[in-house]
Design a protein around this motif. Sequence first.
Motif, mmCIF file in Angstrom:
data_model
loop_
_atom_site.group_PDB
_atom_site.id
_atom_site.type_symbol
_atom_site.label_atom_id
_atom_site.label_comp_id
_atom_site.label_asym_id
_atom_site.label_seq_id
_atom_site.Cartn_x
_atom_site.Cartn_y
_atom_site.Cartn_z
ATOM 1 N N GLY A 77 0.783 -1.226 0.000
ATOM 2 C CA GLY A 77 0.000 0.000 0.000
ATOM 3 C C GLY A 77 0.812 1.271 0.000
ATOM 4 O O GLY A 77 0.251 2.362 -0.108
ATOM 5 N N GLY A 78 2.133 1.169 0.104
ATOM 6 C CA GLY A 78 2.984 2.358 0.077
ATOM 7 C C GLY A 78 3.278 2.822 -1.331
ATOM 8 O O GLY A 78 2.828 2.224 -2.317
ATOM 9 N N GLY A 79 4.074 3.889 -1.460
ATOM 10 C CA GLY A 79 4.363 4.458 -2.771
ATOM 11 C C GLY A 79 5.041 3.491 -3.714
ATOM 12 O O GLY A 79 4.653 3.358 -4.878
ATOM 13 N N VAL A 80 6.064 2.781 -3.227
ATOM 14 C CA VAL A 80 6.756 1.800 -4.068
ATOM 15 C C VAL A 80 5.831 0.630 -4.365
ATOM 16 O O VAL A 80 5.761 0.135 -5.493
ATOM 17 N N GLY A 81 5.096 0.187 -3.348
ATOM 18 C CA GLY A 81 4.219 -0.964 -3.517
ATOM 19 C C GLY A 81 3.120 -0.719 -4.529
ATOM 20 O O GLY A 81 2.860 -1.569 -5.395
ATOM 21 N N VAL A 82 2.473 0.430 -4.466
ATOM 22 C CA VAL A 82 1.392 0.753 -5.401
ATOM 23 C C VAL A 82 1.924 0.798 -6.831
ATOM 24 O O VAL A 82 1.277 0.314 -7.771
ATOM 25 N N ALA A 83 3.117 1.369 -7.004
ATOM 26 C CA ALA A 83 3.719 1.397 -8.341
ATOM 27 C C ALA A 83 4.104 -0.005 -8.792
ATOM 28 O O ALA A 83 3.893 -0.372 -9.957
ATOM 29 N N ALA A 84 4.660 -0.822 -7.883
ATOM 30 C CA ALA A 84 5.068 -2.184 -8.248
ATOM 31 C C ALA A 84 3.872 -3.027 -8.654
ATOM 32 O O ALA A 84 3.963 -3.837 -9.592
ATOM 33 N N VAL A 85 2.750 -2.866 -7.952
ATOM 34 C CA VAL A 85 1.536 -3.595 -8.327
ATOM 35 C C VAL A 85 1.166 -3.283 -9.772
ATOM 36 O O VAL A 85 0.912 -4.182 -10.588
ATOM 37 N N GLN A 86 1.148 -2.009 -10.114
ATOM 38 C CA GLN A 86 0.718 -1.601 -11.450
ATOM 39 C C GLN A 86 1.698 -2.049 -12.533
ATOM 40 O O GLN A 86 1.288 -2.496 -13.613
ATOM 41 N N ILE A 87 2.989 -1.938 -12.249
ATOM 42 C CA ILE A 87 3.995 -2.340 -13.237
ATOM 43 C C ILE A 87 3.934 -3.842 -13.473
ATOM 44 O O ILE A 87 3.999 -4.320 -14.617
ATOM 45 N N ALA A 88 3.789 -4.615 -12.407
ATOM 46 C CA ALA A 88 3.686 -6.067 -12.550
ATOM 47 C C ALA A 88 2.419 -6.455 -13.297
ATOM 48 O O ALA A 88 2.436 -7.336 -14.175
ATOM 49 N N ARG A 89 1.301 -5.819 -12.971
ATOM 50 C CA ARG A 89 0.042 -6.134 -13.643
ATOM 51 C C ARG A 89 0.121 -5.802 -15.139
ATOM 52 O O ARG A 89 -0.418 -6.524 -15.972
ATOM 53 N N ALA A 90 0.830 -4.723 -15.483
ATOM 54 C CA ALA A 90 0.990 -4.364 -16.896
ATOM 55 C C ALA A 90 1.779 -5.414 -17.663
ATOM 56 O O ALA A 90 1.638 -5.538 -18.886
ATOM 57 N N LEU A 91 2.593 -6.196 -16.936
ATOM 58 C CA LEU A 91 3.371 -7.270 -17.546
ATOM 59 C C LEU A 91 2.636 -8.609 -17.510
ATOM 60 O O LEU A 91 3.198 -9.633 -17.890
ATOM 61 N N GLY A 92 1.392 -8.596 -17.020
ATOM 62 C CA GLY A 92 0.603 -9.826 -16.980
ATOM 63 C C GLY A 92 0.869 -10.701 -15.781
ATOM 64 O O GLY A 92 0.496 -11.877 -15.765
ATOM 65 N N VAL A 93 1.505 -10.139 -14.745
ATOM 66 C CA VAL A 93 1.832 -10.896 -13.535
ATOM 67 C C VAL A 93 0.675 -10.766 -12.537
ATOM 68 O O VAL A 93 0.135 -9.683 -12.339
ATOM 69 N N ARG A 94 0.310 -11.880 -11.925
ATOM 70 C CA ARG A 94 -0.713 -11.881 -10.877
ATOM 71 C C ARG A 94 -0.073 -11.361 -9.594
ATOM 72 O O ARG A 94 1.038 -11.766 -9.245
ATOM 73 N N VAL A 95 -0.766 -10.470 -8.866
ATOM 74 C CA VAL A 95 -0.177 -9.843 -7.688
ATOM 75 C C VAL A 95 -1.025 -10.093 -6.453
ATOM 76 O O VAL A 95 -2.248 -9.897 -6.468
ATOM 77 N N VAL A 96 -0.356 -10.534 -5.382
ATOM 78 C CA VAL A 96 -0.951 -10.622 -4.055
ATOM 79 C C VAL A 96 -0.283 -9.541 -3.218
ATOM 80 O O VAL A 96 0.942 -9.549 -3.050
ATOM 81 N N GLY A 97 -1.070 -8.588 -2.728
ATOM 82 C CA GLY A 97 -0.506 -7.463 -2.004
ATOM 83 C C GLY A 97 -0.864 -7.477 -0.535
ATOM 84 O O GLY A 97 -2.041 -7.541 -0.174
ATOM 85 N N VAL A 98 0.158 -7.447 0.327
ATOM 86 C CA VAL A 98 -0.048 -7.412 1.768
ATOM 87 C C VAL A 98 -0.027 -5.956 2.211
ATOM 88 O O VAL A 98 0.960 -5.243 1.993
ATOM 89 N N ALA A 99 -1.114 -5.504 2.824
ATOM 90 C CA ALA A 99 -1.219 -4.106 3.248
ATOM 91 C C ALA A 99 -2.329 -3.984 4.277
ATOM 92 O O ALA A 99 -3.078 -4.928 4.519
ATOM 93 N N SER A 100 -2.435 -2.809 4.870
ATOM 94 C CA SER A 100 -3.459 -2.567 5.880
ATOM 95 C C SER A 100 -4.853 -2.644 5.270
ATOM 96 O O SER A 100 -5.028 -2.546 4.050
ATOM 97 N N GLU A 101 -5.833 -2.779 6.135
ATOM 98 C CA GLU A 101 -7.226 -2.845 5.681
ATOM 99 C C GLU A 101 -7.609 -1.581 4.913
ATOM 100 O O GLU A 101 -8.395 -1.625 3.965
ATOM 101 N N GLY A 102 -7.032 -0.444 5.326
ATOM 102 C CA GLY A 102 -7.361 0.812 4.679
ATOM 103 C C GLY A 102 -6.905 0.903 3.233
ATOM 104 O O GLY A 102 -7.365 1.777 2.488
ATOM 105 N N LYS A 103 -5.999 0.017 2.822
ATOM 106 C CA LYS A 103 -5.491 0.030 1.445
ATOM 107 C C LYS A 103 -6.187 -1.016 0.567
ATOM 108 O O LYS A 103 -5.831 -1.162 -0.603
ATOM 109 N N LYS A 104 -7.160 -1.732 1.127
ATOM 110 C CA LYS A 104 -7.820 -2.825 0.395
ATOM 111 C C LYS A 104 -8.468 -2.332 -0.896
ATOM 112 O O LYS A 104 -8.245 -2.893 -1.983
ATOM 113 N N GLU A 105 -9.278 -1.302 -0.791
ATOM 114 C CA GLU A 105 -10.003 -0.812 -1.971
ATOM 115 C C GLU A 105 -9.038 -0.356 -3.055
ATOM 116 O O GLU A 105 -9.231 -0.643 -4.251
#
Length: 310
Positions: free
Chosen positions: A153-181
């Motif tokens: 849910g942090g700055g690097v994490g949010v960017a990494a999620v998007q970059i990985a998803r753009a490459l077709g990689v499935r992402v499981v992200g560990v973060a606080s409940e407030g970052k779920k949405e």
Amino acid sequence: MPKAYVFTRYGGPETEAFVDLDRPVPGPGQLLVAVRAAGVNPVDWKLRAGYRRPGDTGERVFPAVLGSEVAGVVEETGEGVTGFAPGDEVFGTAVTGGYAEYALLTTGFAARKPAALSFAEAATLPVAAATAYDGVHQLALPAGATLLITGAGGGVGVAAVQIARALGVRVVGVASEGKKELLESLGAIHVPSRPDWDERARAAAPDGVDGVYDLVGGEVLHRAAVLPADRSKLITAAAPADEVESLGGARVARVRESSVLEAVAALVVRGDLDPHITRVFPLEQAGEALRTVEDGHAQGKIVIEFGAAI
């Protein structure tokens, strides 16, 4: 004289102050930039508190300008500079600190700002987005693989999620409940950062985890290390090299080159990467901007702007 927001010694917020500084003079291979926007990152307050980046040598000279990522307009070029000229809109890592009306950039880690990118968007890219890009490409997971990101849910994490998803990689992200949405809106499977997060991550990835990008360190890193079958697919940006290497993994290898900045900017222009700027502060409220990040209340990226419309 140009204004800057600095820290005068190592410590807490009480060490911060506004000061007037001489306009920097660009040396060989450097650009003097009139700053239009500066990104705010956790590393800013950590450096103020005394943290030293891997490879840091020598003693810091005070007052030290806070911040490191900026976007602005080239005012002057140093000796030997080619490919840049006064008037160019650029972004990159500030050699002299970013919370200032003028900053120095090295041409090796600066890039032209695409016209489709705002100064604010460009100022969020050199630290968080570039670190995310370097890590995802270091792992080199194929499309369809599963990547676990801790601290997603942090700055690097949010960017990494998007970059990985753009490459077709499935992402499981560990973060606080407030970052779920937020994480689910980016296409990640959210796992709440509770004590049993690793069991929940296994349940979310029944076929196993192919890679781990750790952004937390400590116990979280150690528990995450057992998840990938191949420990060479374990990387961290939050723990010392010797610690992660003892687990079979590696630090994120930063590629501090203009080509990386150009690549992440292209991702934003294509719509594959949203910097998620949630608040913009004027320079006069630089302290408040940094508190928002330091207190852990920031949702998305925080930016400081300097006078000109962004």
